[in-house]
Design a protein around this motif. Sequence first.
Motif, PDB file in Angstrom:
ATOM      1  N   THR A   1      16.996  29.231  20.623  1.00 28.02           N
ATOM      2  CA  THR A   1      17.824  30.443  20.612  1.00 28.02           C
ATOM      3  C   THR A   1      19.130  30.256  19.848  1.00 28.02           C
ATOM      4  O   THR A   1      19.765  31.228  19.443  1.00 28.02           O
ATOM      5  CB  THR A   1      18.145  30.878  22.048  1.00 28.02           C
ATOM      6  OG1 THR A   1      18.771  29.783  22.755  1.00 28.02           O
ATOM      7  CG2 THR A   1      16.879  31.284  22.782  1.00 28.02           C
TER       8      THR A   1
ATOM      9  N   SER B   1      16.007  37.398  17.845  1.00 34.80           N
ATOM     10  CA  SER B   1      14.615  37.019  18.105  1.00 34.80           C
ATOM     11  C   SER B   1      14.122  37.727  19.347  1.00 34.80           C
ATOM     12  O   SER B   1      14.889  37.948  20.299  1.00 34.80           O
ATOM     13  CB  SER B   1      14.511  35.503  18.285  1.00 34.80           C
ATOM     14  OG  SER B   1      13.175  35.122  18.527  1.00 34.80           O
ATOM     15  N   ILE B   2      12.849  38.080  19.336  1.00 33.54           N
ATOM     16  CA  ILE B   2      12.270  38.818  20.461  1.00 33.54           C
ATOM     17  C   ILE B   2      10.767  38.574  20.443  1.00 33.54           C
ATOM     18  O   ILE B   2      10.206  38.155  19.424  1.00 33.54           O
ATOM     19  CB  ILE B   2      12.601  40.326  20.334  1.00 33.54           C
ATOM     20  CG1 ILE B   2      12.508  41.031  21.684  1.00 33.54           C
ATOM     21  CG2 ILE B   2      11.723  41.004  19.293  1.00 33.54           C
ATOM     22  CD1 ILE B   2      13.122  42.423  21.657  1.00 33.54           C
ATOM     23  N   ASP B   3      10.108  38.830  21.555  1.00 30.06           N
ATOM     24  CA  ASP B   3       8.667  38.691  21.551  1.00 30.06           C
ATOM     25  C   ASP B   3       8.042  39.758  20.665  1.00 30.06           C
ATOM     26  O   ASP B   3       7.310  39.468  19.732  1.00 30.06           O
ATOM     27  CB  ASP B   3       8.098  38.732  22.980  1.00 30.06           C
ATOM     28  CG  ASP B   3       8.495  39.976  23.763  1.00 30.06           C
ATOM     29  OD1 ASP B   3       9.382  40.729  23.302  1.00 30.06           O
ATOM     30  OD2 ASP B   3       7.930  40.196  24.856  1.00 30.06           O
ATOM     31  N   SER B   4       8.350  41.016  20.944  1.00 30.69           N
ATOM     32  CA  SER B   4       7.826  42.136  20.163  1.00 30.69           C
ATOM     33  C   SER B   4       8.754  43.316  20.370  1.00 30.69           C
ATOM     34  O   SER B   4       9.105  43.645  21.513  1.00 30.69           O
ATOM     35  CB  SER B   4       6.402  42.483  20.635  1.00 30.69           C
ATOM     36  OG  SER B   4       6.074  43.819  20.340  1.00 30.69           O
TER      37      SER B   4
ATOM     38  N   ALA C   1       9.266  45.367  23.880  1.00 34.10           N
ATOM     39  CA  ALA C   1      10.591  45.499  24.478  1.00 34.10           C
ATOM     40  C   ALA C   1      10.905  46.955  24.803  1.00 34.10           C
ATOM     41  O   ALA C   1      11.439  47.265  25.877  1.00 34.10           O
ATOM     42  CB  ALA C   1      11.657  44.923  23.550  1.00 34.10           C
TER      43      ALA C   1
ATOM     44  N   GLN D   1      10.097  37.950  15.219  1.00 36.82           N
ATOM     45  CA  GLN D   1       9.307  38.207  16.417  1.00 36.82           C
ATOM     46  C   GLN D   1       8.407  36.991  16.646  1.00 36.82           C
ATOM     47  O   GLN D   1       7.804  36.496  15.700  1.00 36.82           O
ATOM     48  CB  GLN D   1       8.433  39.451  16.252  1.00 36.82           C
ATOM     49  CG  GLN D   1       9.198  40.744  16.121  1.00 36.82           C
ATOM     50  CD  GLN D   1       8.258  41.943  16.084  1.00 36.82           C
ATOM     51  OE1 GLN D   1       8.337  42.834  16.892  1.00 36.82           O
ATOM     52  NE2 GLN D   1       7.352  41.946  15.117  1.00 36.82           N
ATOM     53  N   HIS D   2       8.310  36.532  17.883  1.00 29.45           N
ATOM     54  CA  HIS D   2       7.422  35.400  18.138  1.00 29.45           C
ATOM     55  C   HIS D   2       6.110  35.823  18.795  1.00 29.45           C
ATOM     56  O   HIS D   2       5.237  34.996  19.018  1.00 29.45           O
ATOM     57  CB  HIS D   2       8.122  34.325  18.980  1.00 29.45           C
ATOM     58  CG  HIS D   2       8.726  34.825  20.261  1.00 29.45           C
ATOM     59  ND1 HIS D   2       7.999  35.019  21.395  1.00 29.45           N
ATOM     60  CD2 HIS D   2      10.008  35.165  20.559  1.00 29.45           C
ATOM     61  CE1 HIS D   2       8.799  35.448  22.364  1.00 29.45           C
ATOM     62  NE2 HIS D   2      10.020  35.549  21.882  1.00 29.45           N
ATOM     63  N   ALA D   3       5.975  37.124  19.071  1.00 26.68           N
ATOM     64  CA  ALA D   3       4.705  37.642  19.585  1.00 26.68           C
ATOM     65  C   ALA D   3       4.499  39.058  19.058  1.00 26.68           C
ATOM     66  O   ALA D   3       4.121  39.967  19.791  1.00 26.68           O
ATOM     67  CB  ALA D   3       4.678  37.621  21.119  1.00 26.68           C
TER      68      ALA D   3
ATOM     69  N   ARG E   1       3.004  42.291  17.457  1.00 31.59           N
ATOM     70  CA  ARG E   1       1.659  42.815  17.682  1.00 31.59           C
ATOM     71  C   ARG E   1       1.281  43.813  16.601  1.00 31.59           C
ATOM     72  O   ARG E   1       2.059  44.685  16.243  1.00 31.59           O
ATOM     73  CB  ARG E   1       1.571  43.490  19.055  1.00 31.59           C
ATOM     74  CG  ARG E   1       1.746  42.501  20.203  1.00 31.59           C
ATOM     75  CD  ARG E   1       1.568  43.182  21.539  1.00 31.59           C
ATOM     76  NE  ARG E   1       2.648  44.124  21.802  1.00 31.59           N
ATOM     77  CZ  ARG E   1       2.461  45.330  22.327  1.00 31.59           C
ATOM     78  NH1 ARG E   1       1.254  45.762  22.595  1.00 31.59           N
ATOM     79  NH2 ARG E   1       3.489  46.119  22.568  1.00 31.59           N
TER      80      ARG E   1
END
Length: 326
Positions: free
Chosen positions: A3, A88-91, A95, A114-116, A118
């Motif tokens: 992070t 940074s965020i998953d998606s 969110a 984004q680390h996930a 979609r």
Amino acid sequence: MHTLLLPLLRTLSDGKFHSGETLAQQFGVSRASICNTLNTASSMGITLHKIRGRGYRLPIAPDWLDAALINTALGVNAANFSIEVVNSIDSTNAALLRAPSDAPHRHCLVAETQHAGRGRRGRVWQSVLGGSLTCSIRWRFNQGMAALAGLSLAVGVTLLRTLRQFGIDEVQLKWPNDVLWQHRKLAGILIEVQGDVTGPTVAIIGIGINLQLPETVRDSIDQSVTDLTEIHGALIDRNALLAALLSHLHEVMDEFEQHGLSNLRHEWQAAHAFANKPVRVLMANGSEIIGDAIGLAENGALLLHTADDKQIAVNSGEVHLTRRAP
């Protein structure tokens, strides 16, 4: 990704050398943490200069997203959107789906990485620091879910207008949610809807645009892709691109809410990559439909003319070019 990495890289983007000791004091961590974190930058394609006694320097800064610059570029449309930039965020879609029901209308969440991320049908959407634009917009509609059937096509028209504003004139649209250039994917759309059948509803409009993809990323994607730098010859400023996208989205959504696809359908069809060509549509249950793509129904369904002289409306599926039956 740690992070701390992106905040560190933002600090180093001034082009000056920063000592590990100064950075450690600034971020309240040890010098070892600074060193270990910055050592991971190479895995993201980031080159750092490190000189003993002087510290760290970022010779080429990423094209950072900046909410203030986006709002300035939006001009009079700035009042219509709430811009949030995160490192940074998953998606971004996920969110906004998690947001409370009273979350603001036209909230645009845009992420550096984004680390996930979609894509459609469970695919992963690859994002690159400084080389992708990945955002989601929360949009409230008074209509029920059925009225939003053609929403991804309306957003496709938004992308078409946006890219043409930057001189990308040969883009085409693939039903229902892809933007292509020379039959390679340039951008994608993911619509996720919450609400009732009769309304009101909330749509999370997810958009991903490739600006500059390294070869390593291209090799990891299971389809042929392109990016704006390859097409345009130079990197397009992401803040200006997002501002233009939101401005066009404001216009298109106003049209869509009042008239549905009726006034947008011709514009979409004029850019249809597979117009009047034979296609194979793979359905979710594993079956397939083959026919010539002859246009769009009023609700956005893809119209096919089959070999047995029937017209079929397809509401979902994965479309691929195929050979015309003899």
